[in-house]
Design a protein around this motif. Structure first.
Motif, short mmCIF file in Angstrom:
data_model
loop_
_atom_site.label_atom_id
_atom_site.label_comp_id
_atom_site.label_asym_id
_atom_site.label_seq_id
_atom_site.Cartn_x
_atom_site.Cartn_y
_atom_site.Cartn_z
N VAL A 100 5.72 26.37 10.97
CA VAL A 100 5.29 26.96 12.24
C VAL A 100 6.49 27.14 13.17
CG1 VAL A 100 3.92 26.53 14.34
CG2 VAL A 100 2.96 25.93 12.08
N PHE A 101 7.34 26.13 13.20
CA PHE A 101 8.56 26.14 14.02
C PHE A 101 9.43 27.35 13.68
CE2 PHE A 101 12.96 24.78 14.82
CZ PHE A 101 12.88 24.18 16.06
N CYS A 103 8.48 30.18 12.25
CA CYS A 103 7.83 31.42 12.67
C CYS A 103 8.01 31.64 14.17
CB CYS A 103 6.34 31.40 12.32
SG CYS A 103 6.04 31.43 10.55
N ASP A 104 7.81 30.55 14.97
CA ASP A 104 8.00 30.67 16.42
C ASP A 104 9.42 31.11 16.75
OD1 ASP A 104 5.45 29.97 17.09
OD2 ASP A 104 5.91 27.90 17.65
N LEU A 105 10.37 30.45 16.10
CA LEU A 105 11.77 30.71 16.40
C LEU A 105 12.12 32.17 16.17
CD1 LEU A 105 14.55 29.33 17.09
CD2 LEU A 105 14.93 29.27 14.62
N LYS A 107 10.03 34.57 16.05
CA LYS A 107 8.99 35.42 16.65
C LYS A 107 8.30 36.28 15.59
CE LYS A 107 11.56 35.37 20.92
NZ LYS A 107 12.23 36.03 22.00
N ARG A 108 7.97 35.63 14.49
CA ARG A 108 7.28 36.34 13.42
C ARG A 108 6.00 35.60 13.07
NH1 ARG A 108 11.40 37.85 8.55
NH2 ARG A 108 9.45 38.67 7.71
#
Lengths: 1000, 267
Positions: A100-101, A103-105, A107-108
């Motif tokens: 999850v981290f 993907c957040d980083l 922005k995907r």
């Protein structure tokens, strides 16, 4: 492609985790290590470019305290490196968050990759100073990792340096084609039983034969042919039946026909202990009490606390998984019981948790049978698991206890409970409603399905054997569950589903199978179920006990809104079937029927057991011998040994690792007293912010008393659990009880030659329970039984003593009336209730047993429901006058421990005059001091109130007298026959109280 | 001075778990409270511009996996950096309690002041495992630094509140130490209840923090992070010795929230 990141604390900083490892290696394993440092490894399985990798490393590293590398960090001059990672398919919560981290980083979203990213975590332990590889391996497998669920790599630092960077990941799953083959049921009995055993079905011969007979019926054959099913059961059907009929889910022993014979030859036949003993007494009370909303037929009992709010309470055990993997088993226990209130009625909010454990002594020196963990390790893992589970969920712990007896080395008992709160109605609909309508969509919410927890229900219905399946262990994920729970309450309040239940033991098979009964049928499309990885067979999908899942019945018209809300909350929700009313539980995979079971057979086809029970009372020691032995002890040092016993000593440091204040509602905390180091009789908390009403929680357990008579044990425990609520300001008539039976296997067999005696104990316990319920008017609103608490590992049979946990819940209108344990110097001490001399099962005799190495079996205290009731009523009246500063219910250790407890609580001295104690005629002072008579309260009050309090008791015909006072001196002083018979300094008391668990 | 109740936004979800008591605290203090799922805030970042106070409540966001507050901070940076920076630059108040404090430190918001762009600054402090290596729940005594610019602790001397954390040991980067000390950015210190002096002794100081710090603010005093939980002391009966002590009807923790609302009201 795998990208490995290694992160470490800077060398200049302490590493508490490494220090703790070094400390535990010394204390637990007698391994002297120079130093231990830890490092984290995260392996991302993702398609990432160089820029992304640079950004990822920076984001994963705290520049103030950490260093990191893509690949490997340089190795310092350590001697050994231990790498611990998970085995394929074992839940890796940190790994999931790391994805999850990522993907957040960037922005995907995960779906923007051709293959969504995965992450896997490992821990490195760098060891200085271990002598040889064998020692390091022992450290790894006995302290740092559990080989059942974790992969361990031990390397010398030279080997580690020489090796390539390890880029392997425990990727689970395979490419098997999903199918549900026919299982041909053999005709020979032995072969049928072998089949049951080989597949871990835990089905008995009569049950296997019942399945066979069902399938041989012509109309069943015809129906099966019509839908394309083979004549024999598919593997899926057999698994669904085994799960539904498991002892864990079906409570076959509690529903059996039992022929009971007592020591005098008196005989009777009981048709279902559950009905005759447990539900019937509560049903009779239901005519008097107007607050029983839903009992015994939902996931948890529901009571009405006032006109706006219902309370929900459930306590569960998670014994077998905690024996195999203490951390994973116990975290699953607490997170699992949270889902009971969440799945009760149309879903309760979670208010508070409780815990309680029975372990072998953590200081046990003897041999542990192969395949079992040392009790110290079990204790450590269970505490960590339950602490993490509750703390991370943001649910405060209200109560906890620990009991130690080496018979729990075979199977620890891990009790976890949860109280929930439900508005009485939502949008005009009563919240206890459990309606399911044909046509409603079956929606699975929360985590995905993996092989974790397969056969949990059937496995826990058997004794622990060496080959118990490792998949039976799950690791709970509090965050996934917290997100799911918040989503569900939001959906509930928006009216987006009709009803809800949890996926616990037996998984979808159990949750949908049970809900199908309410609608009249259900069919599932198993290929729709979201999986953690490919390669699961249809039967694995249906019985998997993968955690953090709930099942909803959703009206078609609400489905879209529900799924949309789920997406916005990042919670997975999937339609996987539909409820019907054709009487079948039908399972399809990719359009093909892989199982179809008539609900009538699934839920009503399991043959009843018929069992014999025969009671033989144990041989007891003569009173004179016990008196003589007690008289030979020095009472002062005996008192100090008592406070330093594992059972009665301080567990403050452990308890304070449990968050008991989140939500900001606490009133009487689990620890009370002027220094906050004494367990509260009962805990009290507000339920809603801004409102003054509250809930009061207590419990009691006393396995030792079962050695004498499980019936007396039950009475004693029930009385104590109720008295504790009263001591905190609760009132009879507003107290509900929960029963949790944990028994050794009570079915007579070659491996259980004393099954009839154990079953007789169960009958006596149930009889006593029913009597106490009616005498105290404390109905049972929910309960659970765990009947196979034996271990056969290492060729040794270890059975637990018959154990009953009674948990009680009361409620009060105004929490400012609650009582805690903060007595004042100068207070007078009043004992209410009579002391009888029975010492059987007492802490005093247990201590002598420990010193002498021989058992001291004496008559156990008899508990009268009627006199307990009278005493409770008097104390309620006294507390309502506001005259008492503190109120305590004496329990294990009798008056002796009560006096020591008040001293510790006040941090000052106590004087007791044993001659003044209301007691049976001719009782010697030692018996007065150590007897654990039930139905008593010790009050600490101002001098001016003494006469009034004694008079109130006298009016009600309850014995009461002033027996001493709280002093400003720093000594506990006991007098008898006009002499000082014991004197203990408060400082020595505190020292010994804290000593046993100081280093654990 | 305006009489309008300041709007308080409390993001929820993902394991944040003290939102209810934090909301209750601000409500009692006179705030207009909006608990809001973090994803809803990300969808409607404009809501932040209309608020005066942002409260990052305690809990275990994302399970404290990868380190307390790190994953939440990463998400805020990725999805809310712009509106959050503007909120802070415009003088909005931010309070982070426990996990919220850990998140603020990881965002570079605290102690701040070393870079012009606070939010995207590299962290200059960190909250790591307690020195004794364990989670600890107990009540502590805090002493207030009267010279601190912190607006939340104005008029306060001493406060008894619970702590409940495993990662609360403050480490300040060497280059920021002087700044933190000279500017009095440590408004609250763990203290010995008898002497009132800052202490490193367990359990009065549960974690072994730099300078016995229980909290940290920025130079404007409008950003505060603290490990203890003032929102868990809203009622007299929360105090462990409530039956013995003469505490007032309200819990003393409320004062911090009243100060925040007062300051926000004045603008």
């Amino acid at each position: 492609m795998i990208h490995r990141f290694e992160i470490a604390l800077k060398d200049t900083l302490d590493d508490p985790r490494g220090d703790a490892t070094q400390h535990q290696a010394r204390n637990f394993l007698a391994l002297g290590l120079e130093k231990v440092r830890t490092r984290h490894v995260i392996k991302f399985d993702a398609d990432l470019d160089d820029a992304a990798l640079v950004a990822l490393r920076a984001a994963l590293t705290d520049p103030v305290v950490e260093v990191s590398a893509l690949g490997q960090l340089p190795l310092p001059d350590c001697d050994w490196v231990i790498t611990v990672g998970f085995r394929p398919g074992v839940t890796d919560n940190v790994g999931r968050t790391a994805a999850v981290f990522l993907c957040d980083l960037l922005k995907r979203t995960p779906s923007s990759w051709a293959t969504p990213p995965h992450a896997f975590t490992e821990t490195l332990y760098l060891i200085w100073g271990a002598a040889d590889e064998a020692e390091v391996r022992r450290l790894a497998s006995e302290l740092l990792a559990n080989p059942l669920i974790q992969h361990i790599e031990v390397q010398s630092s030279a080997d580690y340096r020489a090796a390539h960077v390890d880029l392997s990941v425990p990727r689970p799953g395979d490419q098997r084609r999903p199918e549900a083959p026919e299982i041909v049921l053999p005709h020979e009995d032995a072969a049928l039983l072998a089949l049951s055993r080989e597949r871990t079905l835990a089905l008995t011969l009569p049950e296997m034969k019942a399945i066979q007979a069902q399938l041989e019926q012509p109309e069943v054959r015809a129906q099966r042919e019509r839908v394309g099913l083979p004549a024999g059961p598919t593997d899926l059907e057999l698994e669904v039946l085994a799960q539904t009929w498991s002892e864990h889910c079906k409570h076959k022993i509690f529903n059996a026909t039992i022929h009971y014979r007592d020591e005098d030859g008196g005989e009777r036949t009981i048709r279902s202990l559950f009905h005759t003993a447990i539900t019937s007494s509560t049903k009779r009370l239901a005519k008097k009490l107007d607050w029983l909303v839903s009992v015994f037929h939902d996931n948890a009992g529901i009571v009405a606390a006032n006109k706006d709010w219902n309370l929900v309470f459930k306590v569960e055990t998670h014994n077998s998984p905690s024996a195999l993997d203490p951390y994973g088993g116990s975290i699953t226990g607490i997170v699992g019981v949270n889902r009971d209130p969440l799945g009760t009625g149309i879903g309760a909010e979670l208010l508070t948790n409780t815990w309680g454990y029975c372990f072998g002594s953590p200081f046990y020196q003897g041999d542990i049978p192969e395949g079992l963990h040392h009790p110290r390790r079990i204790r450590d893992g269970v505490h960590r698991g339950v602490i993490d589970g509750g703390n991370q969920s943001g649910i405060p712990y209200s109560r906890g206890f620990e009991v130690f007896d080496d018979r729990f080395i075979g199977k620890p008992l891990v009790f976890c409970g949860t109280v929930g709160v439900l508005p009485k109605t939502i949008k005009g609909r009563p919240t206890e409603d459990k309606e399911v309508r044909p046509g409603d969509v079956v929606v699975m919410v929360g985590g995905r399905i993996g092989k974790d927890g397969i056969h949990g229900a059937t496995f826990s219905s058997e004794a622990l054997q060496k080959e118990s399946p490792s998949q039976a262990v799950q690791i709970g994920d509090p965050i996934t569950q917290r997100m799911m729970a918040e989503f569900l309450i939001e959906a509930r309040d928006a009216g987006l589903y009709r009803t809800i239940t949890d996926n616990g033991a037996g998984g979808l098979s159990s949750s949908v199978g049970e809900m199908a009964e309410r609608a009249g049928g259900a069919e599932l499309e198993l290929e729709q179920a979201p999986l953690k990885y490919a390669g699961l067979m249809p039967w694995e999908i249906i019985v998997s006990e993968a955690q953090e899942r709930m099942t909803l019945a959703v009206p078609q018209e609400d489905l879209e809104a529900l799924l949309d809300l789920a997406t916005r909350r990042e919670v997975e929700a999937t339609a996987i079937g539909r409820f019907t009313n054709d009487g079948f539980f039908r399972l399809r995979y990719a359009g093909q029927v892989v199982g179809e079971l008539p609900l009538s057979f699934l839920h009503g086809g399991c043959p009843l057991m018929e069992l014999d029970a025969r009671w033989e009372p144990p041989q007891l020691t003569v009173d004179d011998e016990v008196n003589a032995r007690l008289a030979s002890t020095n009472t002062s040092s005996f008192l100090l040994d008592m406070i330093a016993s594992l059972e009665l000593c301080s567990k403050e440091l452990t308890c304070r690792q449990y968050d008991h204040e989140v939500k900001g509602l606490s009133v009487v905390k689990p620890l009370t007293g002027m220094r906050g180091d004494v367990p509260a009789d009962a805990t009290v908390m507000r339920v809603r912010h801004g409102e003054n009403w509250g809930v009061v929680l207590a419990d009691a357990i006393a396995p030792r008393l079962s050695d004498i008579d499980p019936g007396l044990m039950t009475r004693w425990v029930f009385d104590l659990a109720v008295r504790r609520i009263v001591a905190a300001g609760g009132t009879l008539g507003r107290i509900a009880g929960l029963d949790n039976f944990c028994w050794p296997d009570p079915v007579q067999s070659a491996s259980t030659p004393d099954g009839e005696q154990k079953l007789a104990g169960l009958v006596r316990s149930c009889d006593a329970l029913a009597e106490m319920v009616e005498a105290l008017e404390v109905p049972l609103i929910s309960g659970k039984d765990s009947m196979k608490n034996d271990s056969l590992r290492g060729g040794v049979k270890i059975s637990i003593p018959p154990t009953l946990l009674i948990s009680t819940m009361g409620w009060m209108d105004d929490v400012s009336q609650a009582m805690d344990l903060t007595p004042c110097p100068g207070d007078e001490l009043i004992m209410i209730g009579e002391t009888c001399g029975a010492l059987g099962g007492s802490s005093a005799l247990a201590l002598l047993h420990e010193r002498d190495g021989q058992g001291w079996m004496a008559p156990a205290p008899r508990t009268s429901g009627a006199s307990s009731r009278a005493t409770c009523k008097v104390v309620e009246t006294i507390l309502a006058t506001g005259l008492a500063h503190a109120c305590h219910a004496p329990h294990a250790g009798g008056l002796a421990l009560a006096a020591l407890t008040l001293s510790l609580a006040a941090n000052t001295g106590v004087e007791i005059d044993l001659d003044a104690l209301p007691a049976a005629d001719g009782l010697g002072w030692r018996r007065k001091l150590f007897a654990e008579s039930s139905g008593r309260f010790l009050l600490s009050i101002e001098t001016e109130a003494v006469d009034q309090v004694v008079a109130l008791a006298a009016q009600a015909g309850v014995p009461a007298a002033r027996i001493g006072m709280m002093t400003s001196e720093q000594y506990v002083v006991l007098r008898a026959e006009s002499e000082c018979v014991a004197q203990v300094a408060v400082s020595a008391l505190k020292e010994r109280y804290e000593e046993p668990f100081r280093d654990l | 001075m305006t009489s309008k109740a300041p709007t308080v936004i409390i993001p929820t979800g993902f394991g944040i778990n003290c939102e209810a008591e934090t909301a209750e605290a601000f409500r009692r203090a006179g705030g207009n409270v909006q608990p809001l799922h973090l994803n809803d805030l990300v969808q409607q970042p404009g809501l932040l511009a209309r608020a005066q106070i942002l409260a990052l409540a305690g809990g275990f966001s994302f399970g404290d996996h990868l380190g307390a507050g790190r994953v939440l901070a990463n998400r805020l940076r990725a999805r809310l950096a712009e509106p959050l920076s503007r909120f802070v630059a415009d003088g909005g108040l931010v309070i982070g309690i426990c996990n919220g404090f850990q998140t603020m430190v990881r965002l570079g918001l605290l102690p701040g002041g070393l870079s012009s762009n606070k939010l995207l600054a590299k962290p200059s402090a960190s909250l790591v495992d307690n020195a004794h290596g364990r989670f600890y729940d107990g009540w502590v005594t805090l002493m207030v630094d009267p010279n601190s610019p912190c607006v939340y602790t104005r008029g306060m001397e001493r406060l008894e509140v619970p702590v409940r954390h495993g990662e609360g040991r403050l480490i300040v980067a060497e280059q920021a130490e002087q700044h933190v000390v000279n500017k009095h950015l440590i408004p609250l210190r763990y203290a010995d209840p008898e002497t009132g002096k800052a202490t490193q002794r367990f359990p009065q100081n549960p974690n072994g923090s730099f300078q016995a710090a229980a909290g940290l603010c920025d130079t404007t005093g409008r950003l505060l992070g603290l490990m203890p939980h003032p929102e868990a002391f809203l009622y007299r009966e929360n105090h462990p010795l409530w039956r013995r002590s003469g505490e007032t009807d309200e819990g003393a923790g409320l004062r911090i929230f009243i100060n925040a609302v007062e300051v926000a009201r004045r603008g």
